[in-house]
Design a protein around this motif. Structure first.
Motif, short mmCIF file in Angstrom:
data_model
loop_
_atom_site.label_atom_id
_atom_site.label_comp_id
_atom_site.label_asym_id
_atom_site.label_seq_id
_atom_site.Cartn_x
_atom_site.Cartn_y
_atom_site.Cartn_z
N ALA A 31 0.91 -1.17 -0.02
CA ALA A 31 -0.30 0.05 -0.09
C ALA A 31 0.98 1.22 -0.12
CB ALA A 31 -0.82 0.10 1.56
N GLU B 30 -9.82 -2.92 -11.21
CA GLU B 30 -9.21 -2.96 -9.79
C GLU B 30 -8.69 -1.89 -9.00
OE1 GLU B 30 -5.88 -6.75 -9.09
OE2 GLU B 30 -6.85 -6.41 -10.92
N HIS C 212 -10.00 1.25 -8.62
CA HIS C 212 -10.35 1.76 -7.76
C HIS C 212 -11.10 0.83 -6.74
CE1 HIS C 212 -13.82 4.41 -6.73
NE2 HIS C 212 -14.75 3.48 -7.04
N SER C 213 -11.20 -0.43 -6.51
CA SER C 213 -11.17 -1.10 -5.90
C SER C 213 -10.27 -1.32 -4.83
CB SER C 213 -11.69 -2.75 -6.10
OG SER C 213 -11.54 -3.52 -4.59
N TYR C 214 -8.63 -1.21 -5.20
CA TYR C 214 -7.46 -0.63 -3.74
C TYR C 214 -8.02 0.74 -3.83
CZ TYR C 214 -3.60 -1.80 -2.70
OH TYR C 214 -2.60 -1.78 -1.53
N GLU D 231 -10.00 2.29 -2.91
CA GLU D 231 -11.13 2.56 -2.10
C GLU D 231 -10.62 1.96 -0.23
OE1 GLU D 231 -14.24 4.51 -1.99
OE2 GLU D 231 -12.80 5.67 -3.10
N SER D 232 -9.75 0.14 -0.76
CA SER D 232 -10.30 0.09 0.53
C SER D 232 -9.11 -0.48 1.19
CB SER D 232 -10.59 -1.95 -0.54
OG SER D 232 -9.34 -2.30 -1.19
N GLU D 233 -7.83 0.49 0.47
CA GLU D 233 -6.67 0.64 1.42
C GLU D 233 -5.94 1.79 0.90
OE1 GLU D 233 -4.82 -2.36 2.21
OE2 GLU D 233 -6.63 -3.73 1.28
N LYS E 94 -8.58 5.45 0.69
CA LYS E 94 -9.00 5.65 0.99
C LYS E 94 -8.66 7.31 1.41
CE LYS E 94 -14.31 6.00 1.32
NZ LYS E 94 -15.18 5.42 1.02
#
Length: 165
Positions: free
Chosen positions: A7, A36, A38-40, A42-44, A46
């Motif tokens: 991260a 993928e 966008h997901s990363y 948002e999850s890691e 944000k």
């Protein structure tokens, strides 16, 4: 929030490449698609990024301090940048693309100039991507004629270009 090593590295990419898009991060991170990325984000990450008025991804000031990486663009936010940090191909494109007072030119024209000036033969899509990235950094502008054409939006000597790895 404690970040994993991955991260932190990816956050450093966001800081370095900003302003950027999902596709540019997708290529840097070697992931399958923009969703993928966008997901990363948002999850890691944000807390450390946001999207500006043009939906471009930018790092927060806290993110830049956390990873101790120079941002991809420096200068007054209300003016054109004074320093940009870009990959080598983008630096080369910046050197050969038409100046602000010259007629804008096509991607293929820039490709031919790169071949002549540097003896390289990048893919046309890579040249287009480099021009678009420089456009997002506000040092290149596009003019739409039969095909999109490009020229510098700034005088070449008003921007320091640093090659980032």
């Amino acid at each position: 929030m404690t970040l994993s090593e991955e991260a932190r590295e990816r956050l450093a990419d966001v800081v370095e490449l900003q302003p950027t898009k999902n596709a540019e991060l997708q290529e840097r991170w070697g992931v399958e698609g923009g969703s993928e990325v966008h997901s990363y984000l948002e999850s890691e990450l944000k807390e450390y990024y946001y999207r500006d008025d043009n939906s471009l991804i930018r790092a927060t000031a806290e993110a830049a301090e956390l990873v101790d990486v120079e941002p991809g663009v420096e200068g007054d936010p209300d003016e054109r940048p004074s320093v940009i940090r870009v990959p080598e191909l983008q630096a080369q494109v910046f050197q050969v693309v038409a100046g602000p007072d010259e007629r804008s030119e096509s991607v293929v024209s820039v490709l031919h100039k790169l071949r002549e000036a540097f003896g390289i033969d990048p893919d046309t899509d890579d040249v287009r991507s480099a021009l678009q990235s420089l456009r997002r950094k506000e040092v290149v502008e596009v003019e739409y004629r039969t095909v999109p054409t490009f020229r510098l939006a700034v005088e070449r000597d008003t921007v320091d270009v640093e090659v980032a790895d």
